[in-house]
Motif scaffolding. Structure first.
Motif, PDB file in Angstrom:
ATOM      1  N   ARG A  35       1.288  16.344 -38.250  1.00 39.90           N
ATOM      2  CA  ARG A  35       2.037  17.113 -37.258  1.00 39.90           C
ATOM      3  C   ARG A  35       3.122  16.251 -36.592  1.00 39.90           C
ATOM      4  NH1 ARG A  35      -1.833  19.007 -32.908  1.00 39.90           N
ATOM      5  NH2 ARG A  35      -1.837  16.770 -32.817  1.00 39.90           N
ATOM      6  N   VAL A  36       2.834  14.985 -36.383  1.00 36.70           N
ATOM      7  CA  VAL A  36       3.778  14.074 -35.721  1.00 36.70           C
ATOM      8  C   VAL A  36       4.967  13.744 -36.613  1.00 36.70           C
ATOM      9  CG1 VAL A  36       4.027  11.730 -34.782  1.00 36.70           C
ATOM     10  CG2 VAL A  36       1.983  13.053 -34.283  1.00 36.70           C
ATOM     11  N   ILE A  37       4.760  13.692 -37.915  1.00 39.63           N
ATOM     12  CA  ILE A  37       5.836  13.250 -38.814  1.00 39.63           C
ATOM     13  C   ILE A  37       6.443  14.376 -39.652  1.00 39.63           C
ATOM     14  CG2 ILE A  37       5.001  10.879 -38.949  1.00 39.63           C
ATOM     15  CD1 ILE A  37       3.749  11.621 -41.671  1.00 39.63           C
ATOM     16  N   GLU A  38       5.870  15.556 -39.616  1.00 38.38           N
ATOM     17  CA  GLU A  38       6.385  16.687 -40.403  1.00 38.38           C
ATOM     18  C   GLU A  38       7.826  16.988 -40.001  1.00 38.38           C
ATOM     19  OE1 GLU A  38       6.340  19.036 -43.420  1.00 38.38           O
ATOM     20  OE2 GLU A  38       4.356  18.422 -42.766  1.00 38.38           O
ATOM     21  N   GLY A  39       8.708  17.046 -40.981  1.00 38.23           N
ATOM     22  CA  GLY A  39      10.099  17.398 -40.733  1.00 38.23           C
ATOM     23  C   GLY A  39      11.006  16.251 -40.310  1.00 38.23           C
ATOM     24  N   VAL A  40      10.498  15.040 -40.238  1.00 37.33           N
ATOM     25  CA  VAL A  40      11.337  13.897 -39.862  1.00 37.33           C
ATOM     26  C   VAL A  40      12.365  13.661 -40.965  1.00 37.33           C
ATOM     27  CG1 VAL A  40      11.352  11.412 -39.396  1.00 37.33           C
ATOM     28  CG2 VAL A  40       9.492  12.833 -38.525  1.00 37.33           C
ATOM     29  N   ARG A  41      13.610  13.463 -40.575  1.00 34.67           N
ATOM     30  CA  ARG A  41      14.675  13.175 -41.533  1.00 34.67           C
ATOM     31  C   ARG A  41      15.257  11.805 -41.212  1.00 34.67           C
ATOM     32  NH1 ARG A  41      12.494  17.148 -42.659  1.00 34.67           N
ATOM     33  NH2 ARG A  41      13.288  19.121 -43.387  1.00 34.67           N
ATOM     34  N   ASP A  42      15.908  11.219 -42.181  1.00 34.47           N
ATOM     35  CA  ASP A  42      16.573   9.922 -42.007  1.00 34.47           C
ATOM     36  C   ASP A  42      15.594   8.885 -41.462  1.00 34.47           C
ATOM     37  OD1 ASP A  42      18.749   8.295 -42.359  1.00 34.47           O
ATOM     38  OD2 ASP A  42      19.653   8.762 -40.423  1.00 34.47           O
ATOM     39  N   PHE A  43      14.626   8.530 -42.273  1.00 32.04           N
ATOM     40  CA  PHE A  43      13.558   7.635 -41.841  1.00 32.04           C
ATOM     41  C   PHE A  43      13.250   6.576 -42.878  1.00 32.04           C
ATOM     42  CE2 PHE A  43      11.556  10.942 -44.295  1.00 32.04           C
ATOM     43  CZ  PHE A  43      10.526  10.319 -44.974  1.00 32.04           C
ATOM     44  N   VAL A  44      12.584   5.538 -42.409  1.00 34.44           N
ATOM     45  CA  VAL A  44      12.074   4.465 -43.251  1.00 34.44           C
ATOM     46  C   VAL A  44      10.584   4.385 -42.966  1.00 34.44           C
ATOM     47  CG1 VAL A  44      12.102   1.974 -43.666  1.00 34.44           C
ATOM     48  CG2 VAL A  44      14.224   3.169 -43.151  1.00 34.44           C
ATOM     49  N   VAL A  45       9.788   4.232 -44.023  1.00 35.84           N
ATOM     50  CA  VAL A  45       8.340   4.164 -43.853  1.00 35.84           C
ATOM     51  C   VAL A  45       7.893   2.709 -43.824  1.00 35.84           C
ATOM     52  CG1 VAL A  45       6.103   4.796 -44.827  1.00 35.84           C
ATOM     53  CG2 VAL A  45       8.045   6.337 -45.085  1.00 35.84           C
ATOM     54  N   VAL A  46       7.036   2.395 -42.864  1.00 39.45           N
ATOM     55  CA  VAL A  46       6.433   1.068 -42.757  1.00 39.45           C
ATOM     56  C   VAL A  46       4.928   1.280 -42.881  1.00 39.45           C
ATOM     57  CG1 VAL A  46       6.072  -0.937 -41.286  1.00 39.45           C
ATOM     58  CG2 VAL A  46       8.258   0.280 -41.220  1.00 39.45           C
ATOM     59  N   ARG A  47       4.324   0.682 -43.890  1.00 42.78           N
ATOM     60  CA  ARG A  47       2.871   0.819 -44.098  1.00 42.78           C
ATOM     61  C   ARG A  47       2.202  -0.513 -43.752  1.00 42.78           C
ATOM     62  NH1 ARG A  47       5.474   3.588 -48.086  1.00 42.78           N
ATOM     63  NH2 ARG A  47       4.858   5.768 -48.381  1.00 42.78           N
ATOM     64  N   LEU A  48       1.395  -0.472 -42.718  1.00 43.95           N
ATOM     65  CA  LEU A  48       0.683  -1.672 -42.287  1.00 43.95           C
ATOM     66  C   LEU A  48      -0.724  -1.668 -42.868  1.00 43.95           C
ATOM     67  CD1 LEU A  48       1.846  -1.766 -38.575  1.00 43.95           C
ATOM     68  CD2 LEU A  48       2.873  -2.878 -40.552  1.00 43.95           C
ATOM     69  N   ARG A  49      -1.343  -2.823 -42.887  1.00 46.85           N
ATOM     70  CA  ARG A  49      -2.637  -3.021 -43.542  1.00 46.85           C
ATOM     71  C   ARG A  49      -3.698  -1.995 -43.114  1.00 46.85           C
ATOM     72  NH1 ARG A  49      -4.148  -8.769 -42.866  1.00 46.85           N
ATOM     73  NH2 ARG A  49      -2.461  -8.997 -44.346  1.00 46.85           N
ATOM     74  N   GLY A  50      -3.796  -1.709 -41.833  1.00 46.33           N
ATOM     75  CA  GLY A  50      -4.818  -0.787 -41.338  1.00 46.33           C
ATOM     76  C   GLY A  50      -4.683   0.637 -41.849  1.00 46.33           C
ATOM     77  N   PHE A  51      -3.486   1.015 -42.266  1.00 48.45           N
ATOM     78  CA  PHE A  51      -3.244   2.367 -42.765  1.00 48.45           C
ATOM     79  C   PHE A  51      -4.065   2.684 -44.007  1.00 48.45           C
ATOM     80  CE2 PHE A  51      -0.529   5.106 -45.558  1.00 48.45           C
ATOM     81  CZ  PHE A  51      -0.705   6.291 -44.864  1.00 48.45           C
ATOM     82  N   PHE A  52      -4.264   1.711 -44.860  1.00 50.52           N
ATOM     83  CA  PHE A  52      -4.915   1.953 -46.140  1.00 50.52           C
ATOM     84  C   PHE A  52      -6.409   2.257 -46.010  1.00 50.52           C
ATOM     85  CE2 PHE A  52      -1.050  -0.410 -46.973  1.00 50.52           C
ATOM     86  CZ  PHE A  52      -0.455   0.441 -47.888  1.00 50.52           C
ATOM     87  N   ASP A  53      -6.975   2.016 -44.833  1.00 49.56           N
ATOM     88  CA  ASP A  53      -8.385   2.331 -44.590  1.00 49.56           C
ATOM     89  C   ASP A  53      -8.580   3.687 -43.923  1.00 49.56           C
ATOM     90  OD1 ASP A  53      -9.164  -0.130 -45.633  1.00 49.56           O
ATOM     91  OD2 ASP A  53      -8.966  -1.125 -43.686  1.00 49.56           O
ATOM     92  N   ARG A  54      -7.496   4.372 -43.594  1.00 47.00           N
ATOM     93  CA  ARG A  54      -7.616   5.657 -42.896  1.00 47.00           C
ATOM     94  C   ARG A  54      -8.085   6.760 -43.824  1.00 47.00           C
ATOM     95  NH1 ARG A  54      -2.572   6.648 -39.002  1.00 47.00           N
ATOM     96  NH2 ARG A  54      -3.299   8.751 -39.415  1.00 47.00           N
ATOM     97  N   SER A  55      -8.894   7.645 -43.305  1.00 45.64           N
ATOM     98  CA  SER A  55      -9.426   8.748 -44.121  1.00 45.64           C
ATOM     99  C   SER A  55      -8.354   9.798 -44.434  1.00 45.64           C
ATOM    100  CB  SER A  55     -10.603   9.414 -43.406  1.00 45.64           C
ATOM    101  OG  SER A  55     -10.177   9.941 -42.162  1.00 45.64           O
ATOM    102  N   ASP A  56      -7.315   9.893 -43.612  1.00 42.73           N
ATOM    103  CA  ASP A  56      -6.260  10.886 -43.839  1.00 42.73           C
ATOM    104  C   ASP A  56      -5.025  10.299 -44.520  1.00 42.73           C
ATOM    105  OD1 ASP A  56      -5.395   9.321 -41.727  1.00 42.73           O
ATOM    106  OD2 ASP A  56      -4.709  11.017 -40.515  1.00 42.73           O
TER     107      ASP A  56
END
Length: 83
Positions: A35-56
């Motif tokens: 819900r927070v990121i739906e529809g965001v345009r002109d963006f860069v994604v940053v994936r940090l280590r903790g993200f890979f353990d998230r269930s979603d």
């Protein structure tokens, strides 16, 4: 304005990353849910280590792919500016 979508394990991790890189909070969005990121345009994604353990994680990744499909091409942007 370019927005950084920060995929992290927690909001604290995302805030620490933005401070370490001197990026203002208004230019960062912590991907706490689709819900927070739906529809965001002109963006860069940053994936940090903790993200890979998230269930979603897969749900967030799918949302990011949908947003990327809707982003205008850099070539179109350049043409619109008259460059």
């Amino acid at each position: 304005m370019l927005v950084y979508v920060v995929c992290a394990g927690s909001r604290d991790e995302a805030v620490a990353w933005s401070r370490m890189h001197d990026i203002p909070q208004q230019r960062c969005r912590y991907a706490s849910s689709t819900r927070v990121i739906e529809g965001v345009r002109d963006f860069v994604v940053v994936r940090l280590r903790g993200f890979f353990d998230r269930s979603d994680r897969e749900e967030i990744e799918a949302c990011l792919r949908r947003n990327e499909m809707k982003m205008p091409s850099p070539l179109v942007r350049r043409d619109e500016r008259g460059s």
